[in-house]
Design a protein around this motif. Structure first.
Motif, PDB file in Angstrom:
ATOM      1  N   THR A 144      -0.703  -3.789  -3.189  1.00 12.29           N
ATOM      2  CA  THR A 144      -0.300  -2.485  -2.652  1.00 12.29           C
ATOM      3  C   THR A 144       1.211  -2.351  -2.663  1.00 12.29           C
ATOM      4  N   ALA A 145       1.932  -3.467  -2.537  1.00  6.43           N
ATOM      5  CA  ALA A 145       3.391  -3.428  -2.579  1.00  6.43           C
ATOM      6  C   ALA A 145       3.891  -2.930  -3.929  1.00  6.43           C
ATOM      7  N   MET A 146       3.090  -3.098  -4.981  1.00 10.39           N
ATOM      8  CA  MET A 146       3.486  -2.632  -6.308  1.00 10.39           C
ATOM      9  C   MET A 146       3.321  -1.123  -6.461  1.00 10.39           C
ATOM     10  N   ARG A 147       2.632  -0.509  -5.535  1.00 16.03           N
ATOM     11  CA  ARG A 147       2.264   0.908  -5.641  1.00 16.03           C
ATOM     12  C   ARG A 147       3.495   1.756  -5.299  1.00 16.03           C
ATOM     13  N   GLN A 148       4.294   2.078  -6.313  1.00 19.18           N
ATOM     14  CA  GLN A 148       5.573   2.749  -6.106  1.00 19.18           C
ATOM     15  C   GLN A 148       5.707   3.960  -7.027  1.00 19.18           C
ATOM     16  N   SER A 149       6.666   4.810  -6.696  1.00 18.27           N
ATOM     17  CA  SER A 149       6.838   6.081  -7.390  1.00 18.27           C
ATOM     18  C   SER A 149       7.800   5.980  -8.565  1.00 18.27           C
ATOM     19  N   LEU A 150       7.544   6.788  -9.572  1.00 17.01           N
ATOM     20  CA  LEU A 150       8.465   6.921 -10.701  1.00 17.01           C
ATOM     21  C   LEU A 150       9.762   7.607 -10.297  1.00 17.01           C
ATOM     22  N   PHE A 151       9.738   8.331  -9.175  1.00 19.54           N
ATOM     23  CA  PHE A 151      10.835   9.249  -8.870  1.00 19.54           C
ATOM     24  C   PHE A 151      11.709   8.806  -7.700  1.00 19.54           C
ATOM     25  N   TYR A 152      11.567   7.561  -7.262  1.00 25.42           N
ATOM     26  CA  TYR A 152      12.424   7.083  -6.187  1.00 25.42           C
ATOM     27  C   TYR A 152      13.912   7.212  -6.550  1.00 25.42           C
TER      28      TYR A 152
END
Length: 310
Positions: A144-152
């Protein structure tokens, strides 16, 4: 510390270029450790009959989101973030030479800034549009820690690190401290660990505290923002202990594994709200108001957060 960095620079430049994003470089170097920890977590849960926490489709989605995030962070850094952070650093009050002791001070200062960045990422819709990706998983494993946004990188969240840059800490040190902060957080995304000793639970962000943060139970929403430490939540009234079982996900849950939809659905909804008829002030307020804010006079929004995303 700078001496150690200088020794490592030739190797880092070969791997990441002449002016690397130290945050992403650090996280990339830790990737084998992350994957190893995930393997240990899976084997532990399997031994205890709980391997069902690893839902195949969600784990794959998490990894795809993580990989695309890493790649895009490097692109955005080269195109924009590096120049933007150095521009902010140009307004510094002094220039600080990094030593182990003042790097610790930087790390604690950045942890304080991270608390407010994280809190803003939940309470200001502009920032939530990126952060929502991380919360859209309906389970909790280290993946779940890998679940990140392209737009940060392009939502200007770097302004939250401005205090450290203005104090005089160099960009590379701020990015490295941020990377360490994020690296620690990989290990609090798990259901394999219950609780640690009371003093650890009192001071640090732990798996128990972070499970609460990912809950959509009414009492768990918008709680436990700390990255490494939980003391800021205790101080500013956003701490909530884990009592009842956590229901993971968000209130308006996306029913998809499409990574483009997961990255864009909240941006689409926010700009759709902005474009609805009304006064300019109220239309623009959708950008900085909390995600659940309902504009007066638009009754159709009243159930917005309860409708699933297709």
């Amino acid at each position: 510390m700078e001496h150690l960095i200088e020794q490592a620079l030739p190797w880092l430049h070969m791997a990441f270029g002449p002016d690397p994003d130290w945050k992403q470089a650090f996280l990339t170097l830790l990737t084998p450790l992350f994957l190893g920890a995930t393997g240990v977590e899976y084997l532990y849960l399997k031994r205890h009959g709980k391997s069902f926490f690893f839902r195949k489709n969600e784990v794959i989605t998490n990894m795809l989101l993580g990989g695309s995030y890493q790649a895009m962070e490097m692109v955005w850094f080269a195109l924009f973030v590096n120049a933007f952070m150095h521009w902010m650093y140009g307004f510094r009050f002094q220039t600080i030479t990094v030593t182990p002791l003042n790097f610790l001070g930087l790390f604690l200062g950045l942890e304080f800034c991270y608390y407010w960045f994280h809190r803003a990422s939940h309470r200001i819709r502009w920032f939530w549009c990126a952060h929502v990706v991380h919360h859209s998983g309906e389970n909790m494993t280290t993946t779940t820690a890998m679940r990140q946004s392209l737009f940060y990188a392009v939502n200007l969240h770097q302004v939250f690190w401005a205090p450290m840059l203005l104090i005089g800490f160099p960009v590379w040190a701020v990015l490295l401290a941020y990377g360490i902060n994020l690296g620690y957080q990989y290990f609090v995304h798990t259901q394999a660990v219950t609780r640690f000793s009371p003093w650890i639970e009192y001071l640090f962000n732990t798996p128990s505290h972070h499970r609460v943060h990912h809950g959509r139970n009414p009492q768990y929403i918008d709680k436990n923002y700390g990255g490494v430490l939980i003391i800021w939540d205790r101080l500013f009234g956003t701490f909530e202990p884990e009592v009842e079982p956590v229901e993971y996900g968000i209130v308006r849950q996306p029913k998809t594994d499409n990574i483009w939809t997961l990255n864009t659905h909240e941006w689409k909804d926010m700009f759709s709200d902005v474009l609805k008829p009304g006064t300019s002030w109220l239309r623009l307020k959708h950008i900085w108001a909390p995600p659940e804010w309902i504009r007066p006079g638009l009754q159709e929004q009243s159930n917005l957060r309860d409708k699933p995303v297709a």
